[in-house]
Scaffold this motif. Structure first.
Motif, short mmCIF file in Angstrom:
data_model
loop_
_atom_site.label_atom_id
_atom_site.label_comp_id
_atom_site.label_asym_id
_atom_site.label_seq_id
_atom_site.Cartn_x
_atom_site.Cartn_y
_atom_site.Cartn_z
N PRO A 190 51.82 -46.36 -18.13
CA PRO A 190 50.95 -45.45 -17.37
C PRO A 190 49.57 -46.06 -17.12
N ALA A 191 49.09 -46.86 -18.04
CA ALA A 191 47.78 -47.49 -17.85
C ALA A 191 47.83 -48.47 -16.68
N ALA A 192 48.93 -49.23 -16.54
CA ALA A 192 49.07 -50.17 -15.44
C ALA A 192 49.18 -49.43 -14.11
N ALA A 193 49.90 -48.30 -14.11
CA ALA A 193 50.04 -47.51 -12.89
C ALA A 193 48.68 -46.95 -12.47
N ALA A 194 47.90 -46.51 -13.44
CA ALA A 194 46.58 -45.96 -13.13
C ALA A 194 45.65 -47.05 -12.62
N ALA A 195 45.80 -48.28 -13.13
CA ALA A 195 44.94 -49.37 -12.70
C ALA A 195 45.25 -49.79 -11.27
N SER A 196 46.52 -49.64 -10.83
CA SER A 196 46.89 -50.05 -9.48
C SER A 196 46.47 -49.04 -8.43
N MET A 197 46.12 -47.81 -8.82
CA MET A 197 45.70 -46.79 -7.86
C MET A 197 44.27 -47.08 -7.41
N PRO A 198 43.95 -46.78 -6.14
CA PRO A 198 42.59 -47.04 -5.68
C PRO A 198 41.61 -46.07 -6.36
N ALA A 199 40.42 -46.56 -6.56
CA ALA A 199 39.39 -45.73 -7.20
C ALA A 199 38.96 -44.65 -6.22
N PRO A 200 38.67 -43.46 -6.72
CA PRO A 200 38.25 -42.39 -5.81
C PRO A 200 36.89 -42.73 -5.21
N PRO A 201 36.68 -42.36 -3.95
CA PRO A 201 35.39 -42.68 -3.32
C PRO A 201 34.28 -41.84 -3.97
N PHE A 202 33.10 -42.40 -4.01
CA PHE A 202 31.98 -41.66 -4.57
C PHE A 202 30.85 -41.65 -3.56
N GLN A 203 30.01 -40.67 -3.66
CA GLN A 203 28.91 -40.51 -2.72
C GLN A 203 27.66 -41.12 -3.34
N ARG A 204 27.02 -41.95 -2.58
CA ARG A 204 25.81 -42.60 -3.08
C ARG A 204 24.66 -41.61 -3.01
N LEU A 205 23.93 -41.50 -4.10
CA LEU A 205 22.79 -40.60 -4.15
C LEU A 205 21.55 -41.32 -3.65
N GLU A 206 20.84 -40.67 -2.78
CA GLU A 206 19.61 -41.25 -2.26
C GLU A 206 18.44 -40.48 -2.84
N ARG A 207 17.48 -41.20 -3.34
CA ARG A 207 16.30 -40.58 -3.93
C ARG A 207 15.33 -40.20 -2.82
N LEU A 208 14.61 -39.12 -3.06
CA LEU A 208 13.60 -38.68 -2.10
C LEU A 208 12.36 -39.54 -2.26
N GLY A 209 11.70 -39.76 -1.16
CA GLY A 209 10.44 -40.51 -1.21
C GLY A 209 9.34 -39.64 -1.78
N GLU A 210 8.25 -40.27 -2.15
CA GLU A 210 7.15 -39.52 -2.75
C GLU A 210 6.54 -38.60 -1.69
N GLY A 211 6.41 -37.33 -2.03
CA GLY A 211 5.87 -36.34 -1.12
C GLY A 211 6.91 -35.74 -0.19
N GLU A 212 8.14 -36.25 -0.18
CA GLU A 212 9.19 -35.75 0.68
C GLU A 212 9.79 -34.49 0.04
N ARG A 213 10.03 -33.46 0.85
CA ARG A 213 10.57 -32.20 0.33
C ARG A 213 12.09 -32.26 0.30
N ALA A 214 12.66 -31.57 -0.67
CA ALA A 214 14.12 -31.50 -0.79
C ALA A 214 14.67 -30.64 0.34
N PRO A 215 15.89 -30.95 0.81
CA PRO A 215 16.49 -30.14 1.87
C PRO A 215 16.77 -28.73 1.36
N PHE A 216 16.67 -27.76 2.25
CA PHE A 216 16.86 -26.35 1.90
C PHE A 216 18.03 -25.79 2.67
N ASP A 217 18.98 -25.18 1.97
CA ASP A 217 20.15 -24.60 2.62
C ASP A 217 20.00 -23.07 2.59
N VAL A 218 19.82 -22.48 3.76
CA VAL A 218 19.59 -21.04 3.86
C VAL A 218 20.82 -20.27 3.41
N GLU A 219 22.01 -20.77 3.69
CA GLU A 219 23.23 -20.06 3.36
C GLU A 219 23.55 -20.12 1.86
#
Length: 153
Positions: free
Chosen positions: A122-151
């Motif tokens: 099972p370890a070999a089978a898990a190693a052959s599977m592609p890694a799940p995609p991940f979202q890169r986190l971007e840091r806010l610049g100094e003084g930049e406001r965080a996005p606001f979701d009204v919903e």
């Protein structure tokens, strides 16, 4: 039973005689007696029905343990915390491979190799599977406001 002492009971009896009057008092006393008999009959019927549905193991239940007046949150938390400590301190049940005897028979070595091979599949089978995609986190610049979701709010 109701927190009434002897003098309070006498005062209540005098008030009952004064309010109801001596002519209606026997009628209300008989109604009270009938009500008490009916409540006892209902309690006995419920107890018998419970015993029929649950079976004979109902007699083995410790009802004092289930009494809500025995509920003490401090004791319950303390017992739960101590259970966690006992589980953490308890030694592992799996054998320690470093303490294995120096002489190993061929059959034991073959069984160990077969177990390792099935565990590695099972370890070999898990190693052959592609890694799940991940979202890169971007840091806010100094003084930049965080996005606001009204919903979302």
């Amino acid at each position: 039973m109701f927190g009434i002492n002897g003098s309070e009971l006498i005062v209540l009896a005098i008030l009952a005689v004064a309010i109801l009057g001596p002519e209606r008092l026997p009628e209300y006393a008989s109604q009270l007696a009938r009500l008490v008999r009916e409540l006892r009959r209902m309690a006995t019927g419920a107890r018998e029905q419970l015993r029929e549905e649950v079976g004979p193991e109902i007699d083995d239940v410790d009802w004092r343990k289930l009494d809500p007046r025995q509920y003490d949150p401090r004791r319950i938390i303390k017992e739960a915390l101590l259970d966690d400590v006992e589980e953490a301190v308890r030694p592992a049940s799996a054998p320690n491979p470093a303490r294995r005897p120096a002489t190993v028979t061929a059959t034991a070595a073959a069984a160990t190799a077969a177990t390792a091979a099935t565990a590695a599949a099972p370890a070999a089978a898990a190693a052959s599977m592609p890694a799940p995609p991940f979202q890169r986190l971007e840091r806010l610049g100094e003084g930049e406001r965080a996005p606001f979701d009204v919903e979302a709010t």
